[in-house]
Scaffold this motif. Structure first.
Motif, PDB file in Angstrom:
ATOM      1  N   THR A  29     -21.930  -1.779 -44.766  1.00  0.00           N
ATOM      2  CA  THR A  29     -21.501  -0.786 -43.781  1.00  0.00           C
ATOM      3  C   THR A  29     -21.475   0.618 -44.388  1.00  0.00           C
ATOM      4  O   THR A  29     -21.874   1.589 -43.741  1.00  0.00           O
ATOM      5  CB  THR A  29     -20.111  -1.157 -43.213  1.00  0.00           C
ATOM      6  OG1 THR A  29     -20.218  -2.425 -42.557  1.00  0.00           O
ATOM      7  CG2 THR A  29     -19.620  -0.120 -42.217  1.00  0.00           C
ATOM      8  N   GLN A  37     -20.186  -1.967 -35.614  1.00  0.00           N
ATOM      9  CA  GLN A  37     -19.629  -3.312 -35.508  1.00  0.00           C
ATOM     10  C   GLN A  37     -18.614  -3.410 -34.364  1.00  0.00           C
ATOM     11  O   GLN A  37     -18.535  -4.416 -33.677  1.00  0.00           O
ATOM     12  CB  GLN A  37     -18.980  -3.697 -36.841  1.00  0.00           C
ATOM     13  CG  GLN A  37     -19.153  -5.167 -37.151  1.00  0.00           C
ATOM     14  CD  GLN A  37     -18.723  -5.534 -38.556  1.00  0.00           C
ATOM     15  OE1 GLN A  37     -18.947  -4.784 -39.503  1.00  0.00           O
ATOM     16  NE2 GLN A  37     -18.120  -6.692 -38.690  1.00  0.00           N
ATOM     17  N   ASP A  73     -25.061  -3.226 -37.143  1.00  0.00           N
ATOM     18  CA  ASP A  73     -24.143  -3.665 -38.195  1.00  0.00           C
ATOM     19  C   ASP A  73     -23.473  -4.978 -37.790  1.00  0.00           C
ATOM     20  O   ASP A  73     -22.579  -4.999 -36.952  1.00  0.00           O
ATOM     21  CB  ASP A  73     -23.093  -2.574 -38.454  1.00  0.00           C
ATOM     22  CG  ASP A  73     -22.350  -2.790 -39.769  1.00  0.00           C
ATOM     23  OD1 ASP A  73     -22.686  -3.757 -40.491  1.00  0.00           O
ATOM     24  OD2 ASP A  73     -21.445  -1.992 -40.070  1.00  0.00           O
ATOM     25  N   GLU A  74     -23.924  -6.074 -38.374  1.00  0.00           N
ATOM     26  CA  GLU A  74     -23.379  -7.415 -38.108  1.00  0.00           C
ATOM     27  C   GLU A  74     -23.139  -7.662 -36.618  1.00  0.00           C
ATOM     28  O   GLU A  74     -22.004  -7.923 -36.210  1.00  0.00           O
ATOM     29  CB  GLU A  74     -22.081  -7.620 -38.893  1.00  0.00           C
ATOM     30  CG  GLU A  74     -22.261  -7.299 -40.374  1.00  0.00           C
ATOM     31  CD  GLU A  74     -21.577  -8.275 -41.293  1.00  0.00           C
ATOM     32  OE1 GLU A  74     -21.501  -9.471 -40.943  1.00  0.00           O
ATOM     33  OE2 GLU A  74     -21.147  -7.844 -42.373  1.00  0.00           O
TER      34      GLU A  74
HETATM   35 MG   LIG Z   1     -19.474  -4.197 -42.929  1.00  0.00          MG
END
Ligand SMILES: [Mg+2]
Ligand SMILES: Nc1ncnc2c1ncn2[C@@H]1O[C@H](COP(=O)(O)OP(=O)(O)OP(=O)(O)O)[C@@H](O)[C@H]1O
Length: 314
Positions: free
Chosen positions: A45, A84, A160-161
């Motif tokens: 991140t 995220q 992001d994820e």
């Molecule tokens: Mg992360």
């Protein structure tokens, strides 16, 4: 590197004594899905935050579609960033949310409406366009979040994820979305700590650990680099002559070793698929009864374990 959508060179970021990102470099071409794979706290991140210019760098530089990230809003318009956390208005409908994001990016009129329909289609939510986001499942909210990041037709999409905390069905839908985007020519930067996602989606993978990019390449290159053999586990019918079976297996071209345990033999080979086919053929020609076979090939998890001595997930 004309087609490079994103070039990061020597990125560095420290929080006090902790070096969260340590000399990280990579590039992403158009139509390429690039994965940053690493465990919690690896620095994924933070790396993304440096790439999109949300966090000040301690070192290194970033260029997006050939322009320096520090050049301002014009450069950032090339990027679609899907954080995220979900950033949606839950009391508004999906279409209203997307219109909001579209206006933020300067779209309007019929162009805006057309784009809303297009991105809803891209993430498979067209039929739910008029529903309020609060009625959406977590997975659908994530897909809408991705759609919002694409309203302005970015050349580089950063996720992001995006599948954390999502049910398997929605997860699969998100992965399919990303595959489609890559195939459409978009460059995608995708972070995950799920080895299976990196294996399925990413043309190239950078493996991150403790702030550093410790390996990079295609799945095949990464797995090839650790020089680990494939394993073929063969279960035999009750009463099979295992010493005869061992002799047959040792005679198959490409076999590097055979061990027997109970009614099972484990064969090591560099090209397990080919050896498996030949082994089964030769065993059956010798009248030795094979009950079950399993091919175990090294994966990105094996690569991480090989490089760090630790599992990707505990
Ligand atoms: Mg992360
Ligand atoms: N604002 C901050 N202040 C202090 N430390 C930070 C800050 N942001 C991140 N860190 C630290 O930097 C390291 C990398 O964090 P980062 O969030 O980039 O990891 P990650 O790979 O994204 O992990 P995850 O998979 O859990 O999201 C961690 O040790 C984290 O605690």
């Amino acid at each position: 590197m004309d087609s490079a959508r994103c070039v990061a060179r020597g990125l560095r970021k420290a929080f006090g004594d902790l070096v969260a990102v340590d000399d990280v470099s990579f590039h992403i071409d158009s139509g390429e899905v690039y994965g940053l794979l690493g465990p919690n706290g690896a620095g994924k991140t933070t790396t993304i935050s440096l790439v999109v210019g949300l966090l000040a760098r301690d070192g290194g530089d970033v260029s997006i579609c050939g322009d320096d990230i520090d050049a301002g809003a014009k450069v950032r318009a090339h990027i679609g960033y899907v954080p995220q956390e979900i950033a949606l208005y839950t009391e508004l409908t999906a279409a209203e949310n997307l219109r909001f994001w579209g206006r933020m990016y300067g779209l309007g009129g019929s162009e805006l409406n057309a784009r809303v329909a297009e991105v809803l289609d891209l993430v498979g939510l067209a039929e739910r366009a008029g529903d309020r986001v609060q009625e959406y499942s977590g997975g659908m909210q994530r897909r809408l979040n991705i759609a919002a990041g694409m309203m302005h037709r970015p050349e580089l999409l950063i996720l992001d994820e995006p599948t954390v905390g999502v049910d398997p069905q929605s997860r699969n839908a998100i992965l399919t979305d990303v595959e489609r985007l890559g195939a459409s020519g978009m460059a995608v930067l995708y972070t995950t700590h799920y080895m299976e996602e990196a294996e399925r989606l990413c043309d190239r993978v950078g493996i991150m650990d403790s702030g550093r990019l410790i390996a990079e390449g295609t799945r095949r290159e990464l797995i090839g680099s650790i020089g680990e053999d494939d394993r073929i586990v063969i279960g035999f019918d009750h009463g099979t002559d295992l010493s005869a079976a061992t002799d047959v297996l040792n005679a198959v071209a490409g076999v590097r070793g055979v061990t027997v345990d109970g009614a099972e033999a484990t064969v090591l080979a560099s090209d397990g698929r080919v050896v498996l086919a030949h082994a089964v053929r030769d065993l059956s020609a010798a009248g030795l009864g094979v009950a079950a076979v399993e091919l175990q090939e090294p994966d990105l998890e094996s690569v991480f374990l090989h490089l760090t001595g630790r599992a990707l997930r505990d």
